[in-house]
Scaffold this active site. Structure first.
Site, PDB file in Angstrom:
ATOM      1  N   HIS A   1       0.754  -1.341   0.064  1.00 19.07           N
ATOM      2  CA  HIS A   1       0.044  -0.041  -0.074  1.00 19.07           C
ATOM      3  C   HIS A   1       0.818   1.316  -0.131  1.00 19.07           C
ATOM      4  O   HIS A   1       0.988   2.033   0.970  1.00 19.07           O
ATOM      5  CB  HIS A   1      -0.818   0.030   1.185  1.00 19.07           C
TER       6      HIS A   1
ATOM      7  N   GLU B   1      -1.059   1.528  -5.077  1.00 24.83           N
ATOM      8  CA  GLU B   1      -0.970   0.244  -4.483  1.00 24.83           C
ATOM      9  C   GLU B   1      -0.765  -1.017  -5.518  1.00 24.83           C
ATOM     10  O   GLU B   1      -1.864  -1.186  -5.985  1.00 24.83           O
ATOM     11  CB  GLU B   1      -2.019   0.055  -3.369  1.00 24.83           C
TER      12      GLU B   1
HETATM   13  C1  BG6 Z   1      -6.974   2.191   0.593  1.00 27.54           C
HETATM   14  C2  BG6 Z   1      -8.593   2.026   0.322  1.00 27.54           C
HETATM   15  O1  BG6 Z   1      -6.331   1.194  -0.108  1.00 27.54           O
HETATM   16  O2  BG6 Z   1      -6.581   2.338   1.860  1.00 27.54           O
HETATM   17  C3  BG6 Z   1      -9.152   2.914   1.160  1.00 27.54           C
HETATM   18  O3  BG6 Z   1      -8.856   1.968  -0.938  1.00 27.54           O
HETATM   19  C4  BG6 Z   1      -8.701   3.381   2.482  1.00 27.54           C
HETATM   20  O4  BG6 Z   1     -10.608   2.782   1.009  1.00 27.54           O
HETATM   21  C5  BG6 Z   1      -7.320   3.555   2.477  1.00 27.54           C
HETATM   22  O5  BG6 Z   1      -9.543   4.392   2.970  1.00 27.54           O
HETATM   23  C6  BG6 Z   1      -6.762   3.656   4.143  1.00 27.54           C
HETATM   24  O6  BG6 Z   1      -7.294   2.518   4.827  1.00 27.54           O
HETATM   25  P1  BG6 Z   1      -6.873   2.589   6.593  1.00 27.54           P
HETATM   26  O7  BG6 Z   1      -7.317   1.396   6.896  1.00 27.54           O
HETATM   27  O8  BG6 Z   1      -5.117   2.577   6.412  1.00 27.54           O
HETATM   28  O9  BG6 Z   1      -7.387   3.872   6.913  1.00 27.54           O
END
Ligand code: BG6
Length: 295
Positions: free
Chosen positions: A171, A271
């Site tokens: 990510h 990502e």
């Molecule tokens: C992304 C998602 O990968 O991660 C989003 O597509 C999400 O929807 C974002 O808000 C952050 O996620 P987190 O759990 O780290 O707040």
């Protein structure tokens, strides 16, 4: 946060170096440095939260409000989403993006291939806690190569006697000078699910961002490029046919306690994923590698 202690391995002036460091609250990370670059990797989540080639600015965005605390994912760098990406498909009470990003991994290997190339391997196996969330035996390894390029390979092995299915993502939060000048190329004519509207659409040209974006692209080619002004970042994916593009923009940034209010102007997540239809089924003994080379 203050550093409580630091333990150095293999430190010789001008040579590659790995240091284990610990914040005052006990949160451990590795500081890696060699002749081409430096990086920092938390043992929680095998989470690389800093990488910088010498002479360049940091590649990855890291929120100044990020928690470096056990049980809370770091906001920025490259979280590992595994064994599910996003919300769990059937149980909304399970943690978003799986448990690997908040589990404590073991640093199992360091290879200093030359003065400019350091390979670090971290490993996670099932625990009573992981089995309560996801009832499978597994071996998960993350290889990180810190060099002129940054390379990550997330290797899943099914150590169970049954098949299992994973979705996952590297990510990556890229740092940008001004989100309004950013262009993402390599996805023209690629279908995507807009998770804000739940509409399926097809990308037309490069992506430009002037509002919230949260999309899962499918059938993605191997190489994407993020560019702004005179800077270009090439993202080469391995074992992945899906990519997620995310920027929370103004309102959602304000709603996250670990996200600076104006942080959305300086970051974009691209990502490298196995998300939605790009899930992977692994038979007992089978291995799958999800990788990225960022240059
Ligand atoms: C992304 C998602 O990968 O991660 C989003 O597509 C999400 O929807 C974002 O808000 C952050 O996620 P987190 O759990 O780290 O707040």
């Amino acid at each position: 946060m203050g550093i409580a202690s630091s333990q150095q391995n293999n430190c010789t002036a001008g040579k590659p170096m790995i240091e284990k460091k610990i914040f005052a609250n006990g949160f451990e990370y590795l500081h890696v440095s060699n002749q081409s670059a430096e990086a920092e990797i938390a043992l929680q989540g095998a989470h690389l939260f800093h990488y910088r080639r010498h002479g360049d600015s940091p590649l990855l965005w890291l929120s100044s409000l990020s928690h470096f605390e056990h049980g809370k994912a770091i906001r920025g760098g490259i979280p590992i989403c595994w064994p599910w990406f996003g919300k769990h498909s059937s149980n909304p009470n399970l943690p978003q993006h799986g448990f690997a990003r908040t589990a404590i991994w073991e640093h199992v290997e360091t290879k200093e291939k030359d003065d400019s190339t350091t390979e670090i391997t971290l490993q996670l196996k099932e625990t009573p806690e992981s089995l309560s969330l996801w009832p499978h035996s597994f071996c998960l390894r993350l290889q990180i190569i810190v060099s002129e390029t940054l390379q990550l390979r997330l290797i899943t092995t099914n150590c169970d006697s049954d098949n299992f299915v994973i979705t996952s993502a590297l990510h990556s939060y890229f740092g940008v000078s001004d989100i309004r000048n950013v262009r993402v190329s390599g996805l023209d004519q690629t279908p995507f699910l807009d998770t804000l509207t739940m509409q399926r659409e097809v990308q037309d040209g490069d992506i430009r961002i002037n509002q919230e974006i949260d999309r899962v692209y499918q059938g993605v080619a191997n190489s994407l490029e993020l560019s702004e002004d005179n800077r270009r970042i090439l993202i080469q994916n391995e074992g992945s046919q899906s990519s997620v593009v995310w920027n929370p923009w103004i309102e959602k940034s304000r709603g996250m306690s670990d996200f600076n209010n104006d942080g959305y102007q300086n970051m974009l997540c691209i990502e490298t994923a196995n998300a939605m239809e790009d899930e992977r089924l692994l038979a007992p003994g089978a291995t799958h590698t999800l990788g990225v080379i960022i240059s």
